[in-house]
Design a protein around this motif. Structure first.
Motif, PDB file in Angstrom:
ATOM      1  N   LEU A 159      -3.141 -11.602  10.791  1.00 11.70           N
ATOM      2  CA  LEU A 159      -2.140 -10.548  10.693  1.00 11.70           C
ATOM      3  C   LEU A 159      -2.584  -9.435   9.744  1.00 11.70           C
ATOM      4  N   VAL A 160      -3.156  -9.825   8.608  1.00  8.91           N
ATOM      5  CA  VAL A 160      -3.647  -8.820   7.668  1.00  8.91           C
ATOM      6  C   VAL A 160      -4.737  -7.977   8.331  1.00  8.91           C
ATOM      7  N   GLU A 161      -5.656  -8.636   9.039  1.00  7.69           N
ATOM      8  CA  GLU A 161      -6.706  -7.907   9.753  1.00  7.69           C
ATOM      9  C   GLU A 161      -6.109  -6.980  10.813  1.00  7.69           C
ATOM     10  N   ALA A 162      -5.086  -7.460  11.518  1.00  4.35           N
ATOM     11  CA  ALA A 162      -4.476  -6.638  12.563  1.00  4.35           C
ATOM     12  C   ALA A 162      -3.779  -5.419  11.975  1.00  4.35           C
ATOM     13  N   PHE A 163      -3.059  -5.604  10.878  1.00  2.00           N
ATOM     14  CA  PHE A 163      -2.407  -4.455  10.241  1.00  2.00           C
ATOM     15  C   PHE A 163      -3.450  -3.462   9.717  1.00  2.00           C
ATOM     16  N   ALA A 164      -4.621  -3.946   9.344  1.00  2.00           N
ATOM     17  CA  ALA A 164      -5.671  -3.057   8.834  1.00  2.00           C
ATOM     18  C   ALA A 164      -6.231  -2.147   9.925  1.00  2.00           C
ATOM     19  N   THR A 165      -5.981  -2.466  11.202  1.00  2.00           N
ATOM     20  CA  THR A 165      -6.453  -1.594  12.280  1.00  2.00           C
ATOM     21  C   THR A 165      -5.559  -0.368  12.447  1.00  2.00           C
ATOM     22  N   PHE A 166      -4.352  -0.397  11.851  1.00  2.00           N
ATOM     23  CA  PHE A 166      -3.476   0.775  11.865  1.00  2.00           C
ATOM     24  C   PHE A 166      -3.817   1.647  10.650  1.00  2.00           C
ATOM     25  N   PRO A 167      -4.124   2.919  10.841  1.00  2.00           N
ATOM     26  CA  PRO A 167      -4.506   3.761   9.697  1.00  2.00           C
ATOM     27  C   PRO A 167      -3.399   3.806   8.642  1.00  2.00           C
ATOM     28  N   PRO A 168      -3.755   3.645   7.361  1.00  2.00           N
ATOM     29  CA  PRO A 168      -2.753   3.685   6.285  1.00  2.00           C
ATOM     30  C   PRO A 168      -2.465   5.115   5.841  1.00  2.00           C
ATOM     31  N   ASP A 169      -2.241   5.991   6.814  1.00  2.00           N
ATOM     32  CA  ASP A 169      -2.111   7.422   6.517  1.00  2.00           C
ATOM     33  C   ASP A 169      -0.660   7.889   6.468  1.00  2.00           C
ATOM     34  N   ALA A 197      -2.852  -5.383   3.703  1.00  2.00           N
ATOM     35  CA  ALA A 197      -3.802  -4.583   4.481  1.00  2.00           C
ATOM     36  C   ALA A 197      -3.907  -3.156   3.979  1.00  2.00           C
ATOM     37  N   GLY A 198      -3.163  -2.817   2.909  1.00  2.00           N
ATOM     38  CA  GLY A 198      -3.303  -1.501   2.292  1.00  2.00           C
ATOM     39  C   GLY A 198      -2.263  -0.474   2.679  1.00  2.00           C
ATOM     40  N   HIS A 199      -1.158  -0.915   3.291  1.00  2.00           N
ATOM     41  CA  HIS A 199      -0.137   0.032   3.739  1.00  2.00           C
ATOM     42  C   HIS A 199       0.939   0.251   2.682  1.00  2.00           C
TER      43      HIS A 199
END
Length: 383
Positions: A159-169, A197-199
């Motif tokens: 899940l963390v990896e999957a959320f990391a595919t969405f840009p944290p912009d 994931a950095g969001h």
């Protein structure tokens, strides 16, 4: 595959409350089961659950590519005509998806059979990803499980990896019906994975989402909602007054997931892949072939929590559930017996994170129709 009993952890309720698992009891009934487990061999997990789940997901994705281009098929799935373009545009835009759960019938003897794909708003992810892993660690330390036990559980890291595919912009909003403990707990857990994931994240009630003068969705602070995980079914969103403002790229799960969360995929998949070892014969209820299924399960295309499901054996109704989906189109699927022990019937929840099979969650019910009072039971892979 087997079901075993073992002593419950003396402090598991305190541990549940400490991590926000307040819905370990629901509707006044126990939901989490601490003194039992389903056991599997590694070969069963790899060959009969993991690999077939990924194969089924590929079939489903091929089906979306076909349905998204076909107004006739979209209408056959009871998707409003006014929203056909949204489904097509979401698919063409390559809107990212996050997760889903196959519900499978498997008894350890034959092939796992697809019952349905909860591809839009599946719950039970927190207990599958987090709490059952802690259970295994504790029970091993207590000596109730032998050393070397494992789980099919790569859910949290996936899940963390999957959320990391969405840009944290931009802010990643999370929304659900906050009054529901299970929905709120599910959203809270997924939001924590997104933070890892950095969001930057924020949560609000689904009923609090507004629309500004430009037709953009906004939160309670009048901030534009540019990306939002919503635990609210697409079949309902497509029929809401605000549906005219829906556009690709905003919501997770994406609009094209409305195809896969629809039980009409069952006859469409069988029509295209008749005889596939992991599919059951299935037809639209108005198809004459549906009547020739002596042992069948009749399901509304949008039914949730096992509502308005009819189980028919030898042409006679033997079990039926009530609910709010009685007026919807239906499908008929050949009956597949569930694994049964101790008076309980078990459904396997095989989790897809992105396009990868990543974990297993077991739910059991005294009824052969899995309903909202089903219980979650942990699993282990025995050495």
């Amino acid at each position: 595959m087997d079901r075993i009993t073992l002593p419950e952890r003396p402090d598991w309720r305190e541990k549940a409350r400490a991590v926000g698992f307040g819905f370990h009891e629901m509707y006044g009934e126990p939901y989490w089961v601490d003194d039992a487990a389903y056991t599997f061999s590694l070969a069963e997990i790899e060959d009969e659950i993991e690999a077939p789940s990924e194969a089924l997901h590929e079939l489903c994705m091929d089906l979306v590519a076909e349905v998204a281009e076909s107004p006739a098929l979209l209408s056959r799935m009871a998707i409003p005509e006014a929203r056909h373009a949204l489904i097509r545009d979401s698919w063409h835009a390559g809107d990212r998806h996050l997760y889903g759960r196959f519900d499978l019938a498997y008894d350890g003897l034959g092939h796992a059979k697809l019952l349905e794909y909860n591809a839009d708003t599946p719950t039970s992810i927190f207990e599958a990803a987090f709490f059952q892993y802690n259970w295994m660690v504790d029970q091993t330390e207590l000596g109730a499980l032998p050393e070397g036990c494992d789980q099919f559980n790569m859910l949290q890291e996936s899940l963390v990896e999957a959320f990391a595919t969405f840009p944290p912009d931009r802010i990643l909003h999370f929304s659900c019906w906050m009054a529901n403990d299970e929905d709120r707990g599910t959203c809270t857990y997924l939001m924590d994975c997104a933070v890892q994931a950095g969001h930057e994240v924020d949560m609000l009630d689904i009923q609090a989402i507004g629309v500004d003068a430009q037709g953009r969705f906004v939160d309670t602070h009048e901030r534009t909602i540019d990306r939002c995980f919503k635990l609210y079914p697409w079949e309902d969103m497509l029929r809401e007054p605000f549906a005219q403002y829906l556009r690709p790229g905003v919501f997770i799960e994406p609009a094209w997931k409305s195809v896969l969360s629809n039980k009409a995929i069952l006859p469409l998949l069988w029509e295209r892949h008749e005889g596939h070892p992991n599919l059951l014969p299935a037809y639209f209820a108005n198809d004459p072939r549906a009547e020739r299924l002596a042992d069948a399960v009749i399901k509304p295309v949008f039914s949730r929590e096992g509502e308005n499901v009819v189980l028919r054996r030898r042409g006679e109704t033997v079990e039926e559930s009530e609910g709010d989906y009685g007026d919807e189109p239906r499908v008929a699927q050949a009956y597949a017996p569930l694994f049964a022990r101790a008076g309980m019937h078990a459904v396997l929840g095989s989790w897809m994170i992105g396009d990868r099979a990543a974990g297993l969650g077991m739910r059991e019910d005294g009824s052969r129709i899995t309903r909202n009072l089903s219980r979650f039971v942990p699993h282990v892979i025995v050495p």
